[in-house]
Design a protein around this motif. Structure first.
Motif, mmCIF file in Angstrom:
data_model
loop_
_atom_site.group_PDB
_atom_site.id
_atom_site.type_symbol
_atom_site.label_atom_id
_atom_site.label_comp_id
_atom_site.label_asym_id
_atom_site.label_seq_id
_atom_site.Cartn_x
_atom_site.Cartn_y
_atom_site.Cartn_z
ATOM 1 N N LYS A 1 56.699 30.908 42.123
ATOM 2 C CA LYS A 1 55.312 30.892 42.599
ATOM 3 C C LYS A 1 54.808 29.455 42.620
ATOM 4 O O LYS A 1 55.134 28.663 41.742
ATOM 5 N N THR A 2 54.051 29.118 43.635
ATOM 6 C CA THR A 2 53.340 27.846 43.684
ATOM 7 C C THR A 2 51.852 28.159 43.687
ATOM 8 O O THR A 2 51.389 28.974 44.485
ATOM 9 N N ILE A 3 51.125 27.536 42.763
ATOM 10 C CA ILE A 3 49.683 27.739 42.687
ATOM 11 C C ILE A 3 48.984 26.405 42.952
ATOM 12 O O ILE A 3 49.550 25.342 42.712
ATOM 13 N N HIS A 4 47.766 26.469 43.479
ATOM 14 C CA HIS A 4 47.015 25.267 43.866
ATOM 15 C C HIS A 4 45.647 25.273 43.202
ATOM 16 O O HIS A 4 45.022 26.323 43.069
ATOM 17 N N THR A 5 45.185 24.095 42.819
ATOM 18 C CA THR A 5 43.841 23.986 42.251
ATOM 19 C C THR A 5 42.804 24.090 43.364
ATOM 20 O O THR A 5 43.040 23.675 44.499
ATOM 21 N N GLY A 6 41.659 24.639 43.008
ATOM 22 C CA GLY A 6 40.530 24.703 43.920
ATOM 23 C C GLY A 6 39.602 23.530 43.672
ATOM 24 O O GLY A 6 39.938 22.588 42.942
ATOM 25 N N VAL A 7 38.420 23.582 44.245
ATOM 26 C CA VAL A 7 37.453 22.496 44.079
ATOM 27 C C VAL A 7 37.025 22.334 42.628
ATOM 28 O O VAL A 7 36.590 21.269 42.224
ATOM 29 N N ASP A 8 37.193 23.395 41.832
ATOM 30 C CA ASP A 8 36.850 23.341 40.407
ATOM 31 C C ASP A 8 37.977 22.765 39.550
ATOM 32 O O ASP A 8 37.829 22.624 38.345
ATOM 33 N N GLY A 9 39.122 22.428 40.184
ATOM 34 C CA GLY A 9 40.245 21.872 39.444
ATOM 35 C C GLY A 9 41.068 22.900 38.691
ATOM 36 O O GLY A 9 41.900 22.557 37.868
ATOM 37 N N ILE A 10 40.854 24.191 38.975
ATOM 38 C CA ILE A 10 41.566 25.256 38.271
ATOM 39 C C ILE A 10 42.518 25.962 39.227
ATOM 40 O O ILE A 10 42.152 26.310 40.347
ATOM 41 N N ALA A 11 43.745 26.168 38.750
ATOM 42 C CA ALA A 11 44.748 26.941 39.487
ATOM 43 C C ALA A 11 45.101 28.153 38.639
ATOM 44 O O ALA A 11 45.326 28.029 37.442
ATOM 45 N N THR A 12 45.141 29.341 39.247
ATOM 46 C CA THR A 12 45.419 30.553 38.486
ATOM 47 C C THR A 12 46.388 31.451 39.243
ATOM 48 O O THR A 12 46.608 31.283 40.437
ATOM 49 N N THR A 13 46.930 32.420 38.519
ATOM 50 C CA THR A 13 47.649 33.525 39.123
ATOM 51 C C THR A 13 46.831 34.777 38.853
ATOM 52 O O THR A 13 45.897 34.749 38.043
ATOM 53 N N THR A 14 47.195 35.869 39.502
ATOM 54 C CA THR A 14 46.554 37.129 39.147
ATOM 55 C C THR A 14 47.118 37.600 37.812
ATOM 56 O O THR A 14 48.183 37.153 37.385
#
Length: 104
Positions: A29-42
């Motif tokens: 899996k590759t996850i990316h940070t959003g504008v809040d700087g947080i990257a998550t999985t379900t």
């Protein structure tokens, strides 16, 4: 924003993630940070097992040199695992990105 992290399986047996079997040392899996700087999985993305989280792409102006991979293990249903990862701007100013990996 836009930092990419790869989650790699460290399990001896294949793990099923998003309907596909993944072998040891395979990026699952590759996850990316959003504008809040947080990257998550379900919450149910990662089955029990051992994994490595590694920054694979930093936003423009940030360095990936020296970024250390983080090994972790999913051992409980619903347990949230949080990591704080520091990033360096090219001009040696300090910023932070946060990444979360969740398992079931």
């Amino acid at each position: 924003k836009d930092t990419a992290f790869e989650i790699t399986s460290l399990n001896d047996n294949a793990v099923l993630v998003d309907g596909k079997l993944h072998n040891k040392n395979e990026v699952i899996k590759t996850i990316h940070t959003g504008v809040d700087g947080i990257a998550t999985t379900t919450a149910d993305t990662l089955p029990y097992g051992k994994y490595r989280l590694e920054e694979s792409n930093a936003p423009e102006g940030y360095l990936t040199d020296g970024a250390k991979p983080i090994e972790f293990e999913i051992t409980e249903n619903g347990k949230i695992i949080c990591f704080h990862v520091a990033n360096w701007l090219r001009h040696q100013q300090y910023g932070t990105q946060q990444s979360r990996a969740l398992g079931y």
